[in-house]
Design a protein around this motif. Structure first.
Motif, PDB file in Angstrom:
ATOM      1  N   ILE A   8       0.818  -1.211   0.000  1.00 64.04           N
ATOM      2  CA  ILE A   8       0.000   0.000   0.000  1.00 64.04           C
ATOM      3  C   ILE A   8       0.858   1.270   0.000  1.00 64.04           C
ATOM      4  CG2 ILE A   8      -0.336   0.142   2.515  1.00 64.04           C
ATOM      5  CD1 ILE A   8      -3.065   0.816  -0.039  1.00 64.04           C
ATOM      6  N   TYR A   9       1.974   1.251   0.710  1.00 64.05           N
ATOM      7  CA  TYR A   9       2.803   2.451   0.790  1.00 64.05           C
ATOM      8  C   TYR A   9       3.575   2.728  -0.492  1.00 64.05           C
ATOM      9  CZ  TYR A   9       1.412   2.688   5.613  1.00 64.05           C
ATOM     10  OH  TYR A   9       0.667   2.769   6.752  1.00 64.05           O
ATOM     11  N   PRO A  10       4.226   1.739  -1.124  1.00 62.00           N
ATOM     12  CA  PRO A  10       4.835   2.046  -2.427  1.00 62.00           C
ATOM     13  C   PRO A  10       3.797   2.446  -3.475  1.00 62.00           C
ATOM     14  CG  PRO A  10       5.636  -0.064  -1.614  1.00 62.00           C
ATOM     15  CD  PRO A  10       4.585   0.400  -0.675  1.00 62.00           C
ATOM     16  N   MET A  11       2.598   1.873  -3.384  1.00 61.77           N
ATOM     17  CA  MET A  11       1.546   2.222  -4.323  1.00 61.77           C
ATOM     18  C   MET A  11       1.096   3.670  -4.132  1.00 61.77           C
ATOM     19  SD  MET A  11      -1.930   0.064  -5.013  1.00 61.77           S
ATOM     20  CE  MET A  11      -1.001  -1.446  -5.062  1.00 61.77           C
ATOM     21  N   LEU A  12       0.929   4.071  -2.888  1.00 63.49           N
ATOM     22  CA  LEU A  12       0.553   5.466  -2.614  1.00 63.49           C
ATOM     23  C   LEU A  12       1.647   6.426  -3.048  1.00 63.49           C
ATOM     24  CD1 LEU A  12      -1.154   5.205   0.890  1.00 63.49           C
ATOM     25  CD2 LEU A  12      -2.240   5.676  -1.310  1.00 63.49           C
ATOM     26  N   LEU A  13       2.892   6.038  -2.837  1.00 62.92           N
ATOM     27  CA  LEU A  13       4.018   6.859  -3.269  1.00 62.92           C
ATOM     28  C   LEU A  13       4.014   7.005  -4.788  1.00 62.92           C
ATOM     29  CD1 LEU A  13       6.542   8.331  -2.184  1.00 62.92           C
ATOM     30  CD2 LEU A  13       7.795   6.214  -2.551  1.00 62.92           C
ATOM     31  N   LEU A  14       3.764   5.911  -5.496  1.00 62.98           N
ATOM     32  CA  LEU A  14       3.693   5.949  -6.962  1.00 62.98           C
ATOM     33  C   LEU A  14       2.559   6.851  -7.424  1.00 62.98           C
ATOM     34  CD1 LEU A  14       4.413   4.929  -9.826  1.00 62.98           C
ATOM     35  CD2 LEU A  14       2.889   2.997  -9.387  1.00 62.98           C
ATOM     36  N   PHE A  15       1.358   6.674  -6.878  1.00 64.94           N
ATOM     37  CA  PHE A  15       0.225   7.495  -7.296  1.00 64.94           C
ATOM     38  C   PHE A  15       0.441   8.968  -6.945  1.00 64.94           C
ATOM     39  CE2 PHE A  15      -2.650   3.551  -6.961  1.00 64.94           C
ATOM     40  CZ  PHE A  15      -2.367   3.211  -8.267  1.00 64.94           C
ATOM     41  N   GLY A  16       1.005   9.220  -5.772  1.00 62.79           N
ATOM     42  CA  GLY A  16       1.306  10.598  -5.393  1.00 62.79           C
ATOM     43  C   GLY A  16       2.312  11.237  -6.331  1.00 62.79           C
ATOM     44  N   PHE A  17       3.337  10.479  -6.714  1.00 69.71           N
ATOM     45  CA  PHE A  17       4.329  11.010  -7.653  1.00 69.71           C
ATOM     46  C   PHE A  17       3.709  11.270  -9.015  1.00 69.71           C
ATOM     47  CE2 PHE A  17       7.587  10.566 -10.899  1.00 69.71           C
ATOM     48  CZ  PHE A  17       8.460  11.564 -10.492  1.00 69.71           C
ATOM     49  N   LEU A  18       2.853  10.360  -9.488  1.00 68.99           N
ATOM     50  CA  LEU A  18       2.213  10.557 -10.790  1.00 68.99           C
ATOM     51  C   LEU A  18       1.326  11.802 -10.799  1.00 68.99           C
ATOM     52  CD1 LEU A  18       1.286   6.879 -11.719  1.00 68.99           C
ATOM     53  CD2 LEU A  18       3.062   8.311 -12.748  1.00 68.99           C
ATOM     54  N   ILE A  19       0.616  12.038  -9.714  1.00 72.17           N
ATOM     55  CA  ILE A  19      -0.211  13.247  -9.614  1.00 72.17           C
ATOM     56  C   ILE A  19       0.658  14.484  -9.579  1.00 72.17           C
ATOM     57  CG2 ILE A  19      -1.793  14.516  -8.090  1.00 72.17           C
ATOM     58  CD1 ILE A  19      -2.998  11.740  -7.355  1.00 72.17           C
ATOM     59  N   MET A  20       1.743  14.424  -8.779  1.00 74.12           N
ATOM     60  CA  MET A  20       2.644  15.571  -8.685  1.00 74.12           C
ATOM     61  C   MET A  20       3.310  15.853 -10.032  1.00 74.12           C
ATOM     62  SD  MET A  20       5.594  16.262  -5.863  1.00 74.12           S
ATOM     63  CE  MET A  20       6.719  15.036  -6.505  1.00 74.12           C
ATOM     64  N   ASP A  21       3.641  14.802 -10.778  1.00 73.09           N
ATOM     65  CA  ASP A  21       4.273  14.967 -12.084  1.00 73.09           C
ATOM     66  C   ASP A  21       3.330  15.630 -13.079  1.00 73.09           C
ATOM     67  OD1 ASP A  21       6.330  14.684 -14.012  1.00 73.09           O
ATOM     68  OD2 ASP A  21       5.342  12.880 -14.796  1.00 73.09           O
ATOM     69  N   LYS A  22       2.031  15.397 -12.944  1.00 72.36           N
ATOM     70  CA  LYS A  22       1.062  16.055 -13.826  1.00 72.36           C
ATOM     71  C   LYS A  22       0.930  17.542 -13.499  1.00 72.36           C
ATOM     72  CE  LYS A  22      -0.197  12.654 -16.357  1.00 72.36           C
ATOM     73  NZ  LYS A  22       0.215  12.624 -17.749  1.00 72.36           N
ATOM     74  N   LEU A  23       1.114  17.888 -12.237  1.00 75.56           N
ATOM     75  CA  LEU A  23       0.963  19.286 -11.821  1.00 75.56           C
ATOM     76  C   LEU A  23       2.226  20.098 -12.041  1.00 75.56           C
ATOM     77  CD1 LEU A  23      -0.984  18.705  -8.483  1.00 75.56           C
ATOM     78  CD2 LEU A  23      -1.918  19.361 -10.717  1.00 75.56           C
ATOM     79  N   VAL A  24       3.388  19.466 -11.804  1.00 76.31           N
ATOM     80  CA  VAL A  24       4.669  20.149 -11.890  1.00 76.31           C
ATOM     81  C   VAL A  24       5.597  19.305 -12.747  1.00 76.31           C
ATOM     82  CG1 VAL A  24       6.638  21.002 -10.553  1.00 76.31           C
ATOM     83  CG2 VAL A  24       4.356  21.059  -9.557  1.00 76.31           C
ATOM     84  N   SER A  25       6.321  19.940 -13.627  1.00 76.94           N
ATOM     85  CA  SER A  25       7.267  19.202 -14.457  1.00 76.94           C
ATOM     86  C   SER A  25       8.468  18.780 -13.611  1.00 76.94           C
ATOM     87  CB  SER A  25       7.726  20.083 -15.614  1.00 76.94           C
ATOM     88  OG  SER A  25       8.657  19.396 -16.404  1.00 76.94           O
ATOM     89  N   ILE A  26       8.724  17.478 -13.580  1.00 73.54           N
ATOM     90  CA  ILE A  26       9.797  16.933 -12.751  1.00 73.54           C
ATOM     91  C   ILE A  26      10.864  16.342 -13.664  1.00 73.54           C
ATOM     92  CG2 ILE A  26      10.385  15.213 -11.005  1.00 73.54           C
ATOM     93  CD1 ILE A  26       7.522  15.496  -9.976  1.00 73.54           C
ATOM     94  N   ARG A  27      12.100  16.678 -13.375  1.00 79.28           N
ATOM     95  CA  ARG A  27      13.218  16.162 -14.155  1.00 79.28           C
ATOM     96  C   ARG A  27      13.390  14.665 -13.865  1.00 79.28           C
ATOM     97  NH1 ARG A  27      19.088  19.063 -14.332  1.00 79.28           N
ATOM     98  NH2 ARG A  27      19.641  18.243 -16.376  1.00 79.28           N
ATOM     99  N   TYR A  28      13.672  13.895 -14.869  1.00 78.93           N
ATOM    100  CA  TYR A  28      13.845  12.444 -14.774  1.00 78.93           C
ATOM    101  C   TYR A  28      12.583  11.739 -14.263  1.00 78.93           C
ATOM    102  CZ  TYR A  28      18.719  13.868 -15.093  1.00 78.93           C
ATOM    103  OH  TYR A  28      19.904  14.450 -15.478  1.00 78.93           O
TER     104      TYR A  28
END
Length: 101
Positions: free
Chosen positions: A56-76
């Motif tokens: 559950i925690y790696p999954m939440l981290l993945l989903f949180g990162f994907l949402i953040m990547d849509k809002l802000v351009s992240i390098r790599y």
């Protein structure tokens, strides 16, 4: 308003879906325990959520990162997303294999 939210979170357990794989073939699927882990997270019981479904925690981290990547351009972002997906799948498969041991 707080009572409505609290009653929703406490009553959400009665709306959980049964595992179709477990009903049909009699053994857990790789996602068994995820709904209960989410309920534990909503109640604030983080240890029980991890015990119920460790991925559950790696999954939440993945989903949180994907949402953040849509809002802000992240390098790599592609490399980070791939690493998070591999770790999430690794956690899911490890948990699934350990259920049978």
């Amino acid at each position: 308003m707080q009572r409505i939210i609290l009653s929703f979170f406490l009553g959400i357990e009665s709306f959980m879906l049964p595992c179709f794989t477990k009903q049909l073939w009699g053994f857990d699927c790789p996602g068994c325990g995820m709904q209960r882990a989410i309920v534990f997270l909503l109640k604030g019981d983080f240890g029980a959520a991890f015990q119920m479904y460790p991925a559950i925690y790696p999954m939440l981290l993945l989903f949180g990162f994907l949402i953040m990547d849509k809002l802000v351009s992240i390098r790599y972002a592609n490399k980070i997303t791939n690493a998070l997906m591999i770790s999430t799948v690794g956690f899911i498969l490890t948990n699934y294999i350990l259920k049978f041991i």
